[in-house]
Design a protein around this motif. Sequence first.
Motif, PDB file in Angstrom:
ATOM      1  N   ILE A  46      10.804   5.599   3.883  1.00  0.00           N
ATOM      2  CA  ILE A  46      11.383   5.598   2.544  1.00  0.00           C
ATOM      3  C   ILE A  46      10.285   5.162   1.577  1.00  0.00           C
ATOM      4  O   ILE A  46       9.702   4.093   1.752  1.00  0.00           O
ATOM      5  CB  ILE A  46      12.573   4.619   2.436  1.00  0.00           C
ATOM      6  N   PRO A  47       9.968   5.956   0.563  1.00  0.00           N
ATOM      7  CA  PRO A  47       8.939   5.528  -0.387  1.00  0.00           C
ATOM      8  C   PRO A  47       9.463   4.416  -1.277  1.00  0.00           C
ATOM      9  O   PRO A  47      10.609   4.438  -1.709  1.00  0.00           O
ATOM     10  CB  PRO A  47       8.643   6.800  -1.190  1.00  0.00           C
ATOM     11  N   GLY A  48       8.635   3.429  -1.543  1.00  0.00           N
ATOM     12  CA  GLY A  48       9.066   2.316  -2.379  1.00  0.00           C
ATOM     13  C   GLY A  48       7.897   1.512  -2.878  1.00  0.00           C
ATOM     14  O   GLY A  48       6.743   1.757  -2.528  1.00  0.00           O
ATOM     15  N   GLY A  49       8.194   0.529  -3.721  1.00  0.00           N
ATOM     16  CA  GLY A  49       7.158  -0.341  -4.260  1.00  0.00           C
ATOM     17  C   GLY A  49       6.608   0.126  -5.586  1.00  0.00           C
ATOM     18  O   GLY A  49       5.805  -0.566  -6.198  1.00  0.00           O
ATOM     19  N   ALA A  55       7.324   6.544  -8.565  1.00  0.00           N
ATOM     20  CA  ALA A  55       6.406   7.679  -8.532  1.00  0.00           C
ATOM     21  C   ALA A  55       6.942   8.727  -7.563  1.00  0.00           C
ATOM     22  O   ALA A  55       7.697   8.413  -6.641  1.00  0.00           O
ATOM     23  CB  ALA A  55       5.013   7.228  -8.091  1.00  0.00           C
ATOM     24  N   ARG A  56       6.536   9.963  -7.778  1.00  0.00           N
ATOM     25  CA  ARG A  56       6.954  11.050  -6.897  1.00  0.00           C
ATOM     26  C   ARG A  56       6.046  11.065  -5.666  1.00  0.00           C
ATOM     27  O   ARG A  56       4.834  11.146  -5.786  1.00  0.00           O
ATOM     28  CB  ARG A  56       6.874  12.388  -7.626  1.00  0.00           C
ATOM     29  N   PRO A  57       6.617  11.006  -4.443  1.00  0.00           N
ATOM     30  CA  PRO A  57       5.785  10.926  -3.238  1.00  0.00           C
ATOM     31  C   PRO A  57       5.422  12.296  -2.675  1.00  0.00           C
ATOM     32  O   PRO A  57       6.044  13.308  -2.992  1.00  0.00           O
ATOM     33  CB  PRO A  57       6.692  10.183  -2.258  1.00  0.00           C
ATOM     34  N   PHE A  58       4.402  12.299  -1.821  1.00  0.00           N
ATOM     35  CA  PHE A  58       4.094  13.452  -0.986  1.00  0.00           C
ATOM     36  C   PHE A  58       4.961  13.362   0.269  1.00  0.00           C
ATOM     37  O   PHE A  58       5.013  12.305   0.913  1.00  0.00           O
ATOM     38  CB  PHE A  58       2.625  13.460  -0.566  1.00  0.00           C
ATOM     39  N   TYR A 104       6.851   9.968   4.232  1.00  0.00           N
ATOM     40  CA  TYR A 104       6.218  10.072   2.925  1.00  0.00           C
ATOM     41  C   TYR A 104       4.901   9.303   2.936  1.00  0.00           C
ATOM     42  O   TYR A 104       4.817   8.194   3.474  1.00  0.00           O
ATOM     43  CB  TYR A 104       7.141   9.490   1.846  1.00  0.00           C
ATOM     44  N   LEU A 105       3.858   9.916   2.342  1.00  0.00           N
ATOM     45  CA  LEU A 105       2.634   9.160   2.125  1.00  0.00           C
ATOM     46  C   LEU A 105       2.949   8.049   1.131  1.00  0.00           C
ATOM     47  O   LEU A 105       3.634   8.283   0.130  1.00  0.00           O
ATOM     48  CB  LEU A 105       1.541  10.067   1.556  1.00  0.00           C
ATOM     49  N   ARG A 106       2.450   6.877   1.405  1.00  0.00           N
ATOM     50  CA  ARG A 106       2.893   5.728   0.622  1.00  0.00           C
ATOM     51  C   ARG A 106       2.471   5.831  -0.847  1.00  0.00           C
ATOM     52  O   ARG A 106       1.374   6.289  -1.168  1.00  0.00           O
ATOM     53  CB  ARG A 106       2.367   4.432   1.218  1.00  0.00           C
ATOM     54  N   ILE A 107       3.378   5.413  -1.716  1.00  0.00           N
ATOM     55  CA  ILE A 107       3.057   5.304  -3.130  1.00  0.00           C
ATOM     56  C   ILE A 107       2.601   3.888  -3.459  1.00  0.00           C
ATOM     57  O   ILE A 107       1.945   3.664  -4.481  1.00  0.00           O
ATOM     58  CB  ILE A 107       4.247   5.719  -4.024  1.00  0.00           C
ATOM     59  N   ALA A 108       2.915   2.934  -2.572  1.00  0.00           N
ATOM     60  CA  ALA A 108       2.459   1.547  -2.733  1.00  0.00           C
ATOM     61  C   ALA A 108       2.760   0.801  -1.432  1.00  0.00           C
ATOM     62  O   ALA A 108       3.732   1.104  -0.741  1.00  0.00           O
ATOM     63  CB  ALA A 108       3.177   0.866  -3.896  1.00  0.00           C
ATOM     64  N   PRO A 109       1.931  -0.204  -1.082  1.00  0.00           N
ATOM     65  CA  PRO A 109       2.170  -0.985   0.141  1.00  0.00           C
ATOM     66  C   PRO A 109       3.071  -2.188  -0.093  1.00  0.00           C
ATOM     67  O   PRO A 109       3.295  -2.982   0.816  1.00  0.00           O
ATOM     68  CB  PRO A 109       0.756  -1.441   0.529  1.00  0.00           C
ATOM     69  N   GLU A 110       3.617  -2.333  -1.283  1.00  0.00           N
ATOM     70  CA  GLU A 110       4.282  -3.563  -1.720  1.00  0.00           C
ATOM     71  C   GLU A 110       5.345  -4.091  -0.762  1.00  0.00           C
ATOM     72  O   GLU A 110       5.341  -5.271  -0.396  1.00  0.00           O
ATOM     73  CB  GLU A 110       4.905  -3.338  -3.103  1.00  0.00           C
ATOM     74  N   ARG A 154      -5.770   3.204   0.209  1.00  0.00           N
ATOM     75  CA  ARG A 154      -5.328   4.357  -0.561  1.00  0.00           C
ATOM     76  C   ARG A 154      -3.821   4.345  -0.815  1.00  0.00           C
ATOM     77  O   ARG A 154      -3.027   3.964   0.036  1.00  0.00           O
ATOM     78  CB  ARG A 154      -5.670   5.649   0.175  1.00  0.00           C
ATOM     79  N   ASN A 155      -3.445   4.831  -2.006  1.00  0.00           N
ATOM     80  CA  ASN A 155      -2.080   5.195  -2.334  1.00  0.00           C
ATOM     81  C   ASN A 155      -2.060   6.670  -2.717  1.00  0.00           C
ATOM     82  O   ASN A 155      -3.099   7.231  -3.109  1.00  0.00           O
ATOM     83  CB  ASN A 155      -1.544   4.362  -3.503  1.00  0.00           C
TER      84      ASN A 155
END
Length: 510
Positions: A219-222, A225-228, A240-246, A265-266
């Motif tokens: 699940i993208p989170g943090g 933003a629109r994920p890959f 999903y490639l991460r949009i943030a590691p938060e 990388r994000n």
Amino acid sequence: MKTENKITELNAEYLLELEEPLSEPLKVKLGKVKALKESGEVIYKKNYAGRVCIGDIRKRYSSLEIGHKTESTFKIAGRVMIFRKHGKATFADMRDFTGEIQLYANLKNIGEEEYNKFLDLDIGDWIGAEGNIFKTRTGELSLSITNFVLLSKTIRTLPEKWHGLKDKELRYRQRYLDFLMNPDVKKTFLSRIKIIEALREFLKGNGFLEVETPMLHPIPGGAAARPFATHHNALDIDLYLRIAPELYLKRLIIAGFEKVFELNRNFRNEGISYKHNPEFTMLEFYQAFSDYNDLMDLTEELIKFVVQKTLGNLSSNYRGNIINFEGAWQRKTMIGAIYDFGGIKLSFDSSIEELTSIAENLDLKINKDYGKGKIIEEIFEAVAQPKLIQPTFIKDYPIDISPLARKKSEDVNLTERFELFAGGEEIANAFSELTDPAEQLQRFKRQVKSKDDEERVTGKIDVDFLRALEYGMPPTGGEGIGIDRLAMILTDSNSIRDVILFPLMRAEND
């Protein structure tokens, strides 16, 4: 017209995929390659042992007297860049990663056969050369060749005046040539390396542990933003490639790691601009038992350390402005900055209609679904952000654009969040973390119901993160720093592409 590629057979042993039609210089080079191979010459050697870096040679013998030479010989290796023939002697410039040195080849010293081979070299060829170091009458440190060997043959012709090329797209696409022909580009990336080394040095020196968290998220989170998206075949699940590691870093804080950071990388499936690339480098760090005020102090100390380590002083030139990182940095609220820089007085007591009217008078396009906080942010970015040249903390962001930040006890419309600006660019985002799982659930619910695609992300709630919060998270401050934007400011680069080794480009034939 699109270039057609095909496999061209040059001889029985050598196949190379090349464009058609071949240019005349390329035909000449390929003819040389063919002749060398047919003569039995190994033109792509596997090693060259015993070499000394050119930079080390220059340091060691910079004070050598004119006309003197060393008794010992040295082996160096690099790319040949320039030839200057003078009768039975030829000078050439050799470059490796550490510097350049002049080569001197003399017919008498190496014999006619080897001398002719030296003359047959092309600009761009990699060679190894052995000989004595001496200084010419003009004071040029040089190597007098006693023998040399071709290490790797160049086929393409190097551009003669890369500095004069106006096609930035070509420079980004063929970055290897950009580095090869433009020394300033190399300096930019050496500065970027120093920035990253200094960030790590400071954080580790202050008790932070460097960790690695997943790049593939269920699940993208943090972040909003629109994920890959991708798919894992063995488990038959979407990832999903991460949009943030938060959210993973916060799990570590819950687990008892009190100070952690990740520099990696994000990925965000969004547009490309001078300050946006779909793949970018972010530093995120979290510190237990602290809030956003503590992080402002820490951030000021951290950035000053990095600037001093990278530039050797505390000022930077960016887009024609001198940024002074010395002294105490200003701290302003978002609403206060709008008044200070735009002369606009507003508050959350203002109606949606009033805020929309202010924004439209600034020629801003306001979505009908925007809340008060989002409209205030749009106004801030228009009237205040471009004027934040000197390092400035903008704090107390609206709650509806800060779903993971702690609410301010004095004003329920705001959160304990700040962003750091310099040169008109946002380079850091931080807040006192929201640690109440019940409130976090409500924030997530509002986020996934949003009509804004980026804010909604996938419409999924990270239930496991909420479960982790239920085990108790200590008071924590968390922050993200955009490495690419920081590098832009400290290297006076016009675009994020100038500080990314290989930025994402359109397909070459599009």
